[in-house]
Design a protein around this motif. Sequence first.
Motif, short mmCIF file in Angstrom:
data_model
loop_
_atom_site.label_atom_id
_atom_site.label_comp_id
_atom_site.label_asym_id
_atom_site.label_seq_id
_atom_site.Cartn_x
_atom_site.Cartn_y
_atom_site.Cartn_z
N ILE A 284 0.84 -1.21 0.00
CA ILE A 284 0.00 0.00 0.00
C ILE A 284 0.87 1.25 0.00
CG2 ILE A 284 -1.66 1.33 1.36
CD1 ILE A 284 -2.83 -1.35 2.31
N LEU A 285 1.90 1.26 0.84
CA LEU A 285 2.82 2.40 0.85
C LEU A 285 3.49 2.57 -0.51
CD1 LEU A 285 4.53 1.96 4.34
CD2 LEU A 285 3.00 3.79 3.66
N GLY A 286 3.84 1.44 -1.15
CA GLY A 286 4.49 1.50 -2.45
C GLY A 286 3.62 2.17 -3.51
N GLU A 287 2.30 1.93 -3.46
CA GLU A 287 1.40 2.57 -4.42
C GLU A 287 1.45 4.09 -4.29
OE1 GLU A 287 -0.46 1.50 -6.87
OE2 GLU A 287 0.05 -0.62 -6.62
N TYR A 288 1.46 4.59 -3.06
CA TYR A 288 1.49 6.02 -2.85
C TYR A 288 2.87 6.61 -3.14
CZ TYR A 288 -3.15 5.89 -0.73
OH TYR A 288 -4.49 5.74 -0.53
N ILE A 289 3.92 5.91 -2.72
CA ILE A 289 5.28 6.40 -2.97
C ILE A 289 5.58 6.41 -4.46
CG2 ILE A 289 7.73 5.89 -2.62
CD1 ILE A 289 6.97 4.81 0.15
N GLY A 290 5.08 5.39 -5.19
CA GLY A 290 5.28 5.35 -6.63
C GLY A 290 4.69 6.57 -7.31
N ARG A 291 3.55 7.04 -6.83
CA ARG A 291 2.94 8.22 -7.41
C ARG A 291 3.73 9.48 -7.07
NH1 ARG A 291 -0.24 4.30 -7.62
NH2 ARG A 291 -2.12 4.24 -8.93
N ILE A 292 4.27 9.52 -5.87
CA ILE A 292 5.15 10.65 -5.52
C ILE A 292 6.36 10.68 -6.45
CG2 ILE A 292 6.62 11.63 -3.71
CD1 ILE A 292 4.72 10.38 -1.66
N TYR A 293 6.94 9.51 -6.70
CA TYR A 293 8.09 9.39 -7.59
C TYR A 293 7.77 9.89 -8.99
CZ TYR A 293 11.76 7.08 -10.34
OH TYR A 293 12.78 6.81 -11.21
N GLU A 294 6.59 9.52 -9.50
CA GLU A 294 6.19 9.97 -10.83
C GLU A 294 6.03 11.49 -10.87
OE1 GLU A 294 5.84 8.35 -13.67
OE2 GLU A 294 6.52 6.48 -12.76
N GLU A 295 5.52 12.07 -9.80
CA GLU A 295 5.29 13.51 -9.78
C GLU A 295 6.59 14.29 -9.76
OE1 GLU A 295 2.44 15.05 -10.13
OE2 GLU A 295 1.22 13.23 -10.11
N VAL A 296 7.56 13.86 -8.93
CA VAL A 296 8.78 14.64 -8.75
C VAL A 296 9.71 14.55 -9.96
CG1 VAL A 296 8.67 14.41 -6.24
CG2 VAL A 296 10.01 12.76 -7.55
N LYS A 297 9.56 13.55 -10.82
CA LYS A 297 10.41 13.47 -12.01
C LYS A 297 10.17 14.63 -12.95
CE LYS A 297 9.44 9.19 -13.19
NZ LYS A 297 9.46 7.87 -13.87
N GLY A 298 8.94 15.10 -13.02
CA GLY A 298 8.64 16.28 -13.80
C GLY A 298 8.68 16.10 -15.31
N ARG A 299 8.57 14.88 -15.81
CA ARG A 299 8.56 14.66 -17.25
C ARG A 299 7.24 15.15 -17.86
NH1 ARG A 299 10.65 8.37 -17.22
NH2 ARG A 299 12.79 8.78 -16.48
N PRO A 300 7.22 15.49 -19.16
CA PRO A 300 5.96 15.83 -19.80
C PRO A 300 5.03 14.63 -19.82
CG PRO A 300 7.70 15.59 -21.44
CD PRO A 300 8.38 15.56 -20.09
#
Length: 330
Positions: A284-300
């Motif tokens: 469950i934590l991984g699902e939320y952390i994965g989304r944080i990771y996607e956001e901070v990368k800042g790709r288009p």
Amino acid sequence: MEPLYSLIVPIYNEEANIAELYRRVSAVMEQLDGDAELLFVDDGSRDRSLAMIQALRQQDSRVCYLSFARNFGHQIAVTAGLNFARGKAVVVMDADLQDPPELILDMAEQWHQGYHVVYAQRTQRRQESLLKRGFAYVFYRLLTRLADVDIPTDTGDFCLMDRQVVSVLNAMPERNRYIRGLRAWIGFRQTAIRFERDPRFAGEVKYTFRKSLSLGINGLVSFSKVPLRLSTYVGLIAAAIALLMVVLVLYWRFFDPNSRLTGFATIAVAIFFLGAVQLISIGILGEYIGRIYEEVKGRPLYTLAEVAGFPNIQRSTPNGAIAVRHDSTS
């Protein structure tokens, strides 16, 4: 002149549907009370979909299109369409004709009555498997109970949105997008139009069970913190059970040393139980952390290989898309 209506249709390997889709949508466009544009978003199709859209563009100036450099997914295709749509009222619909284009006229009427969002709500799913209908029924009601906002049940992306709503959606930079949830989160005056969903006109189903499950998990995680709290609650229950086990082990040790409940089996069950709780919580934590990771990368969110029908196009959009080639016929 800018069109009054924009009709966004994501396309992924839909060559069997495009001709009939265009016929029905163009008939609806003729009945609308203002100019309209038909915006196709080719999501990296591998069949003749893009070529057919290009041919439609040559015969009908109301047709415009975006072509992704690769497949980015349905929700991103809808997002790209919203970024480029120019109408004061923007309609989002699928290409498989399960969303009847004729319903757009009713949506437009509700929009003129002052509603900012008019969404289509399914009352029946024709020719869909019992498993898919059951999954959809359970998921929508579970999401309604767990989400932080009131997301209407049995609704998809088929809707009409006012320019105010589209502008707010375009200002949202998040990457894991669940459009129907974001649409509800924004607010404004919203109403439903109920309809019976038709079977797919032709071609293969694009939203397989795996993709539907992935979209469902994305919607749940994006709009609810309950899974995180659930892991906490399960941890508290596990701690209570552990304390109870301590009491039982002490009892067996001093008062019933020959009990059959003592020994390796009891220890093994306790270890497996606690291990399962830990792994579920980490997941469950991984699902939320994965989304944080996607956001901070800042790709288009997406990259575009071709654009046609937008005379004043910018080289980038609010979500950072890159237009690689601009069609000279735009």
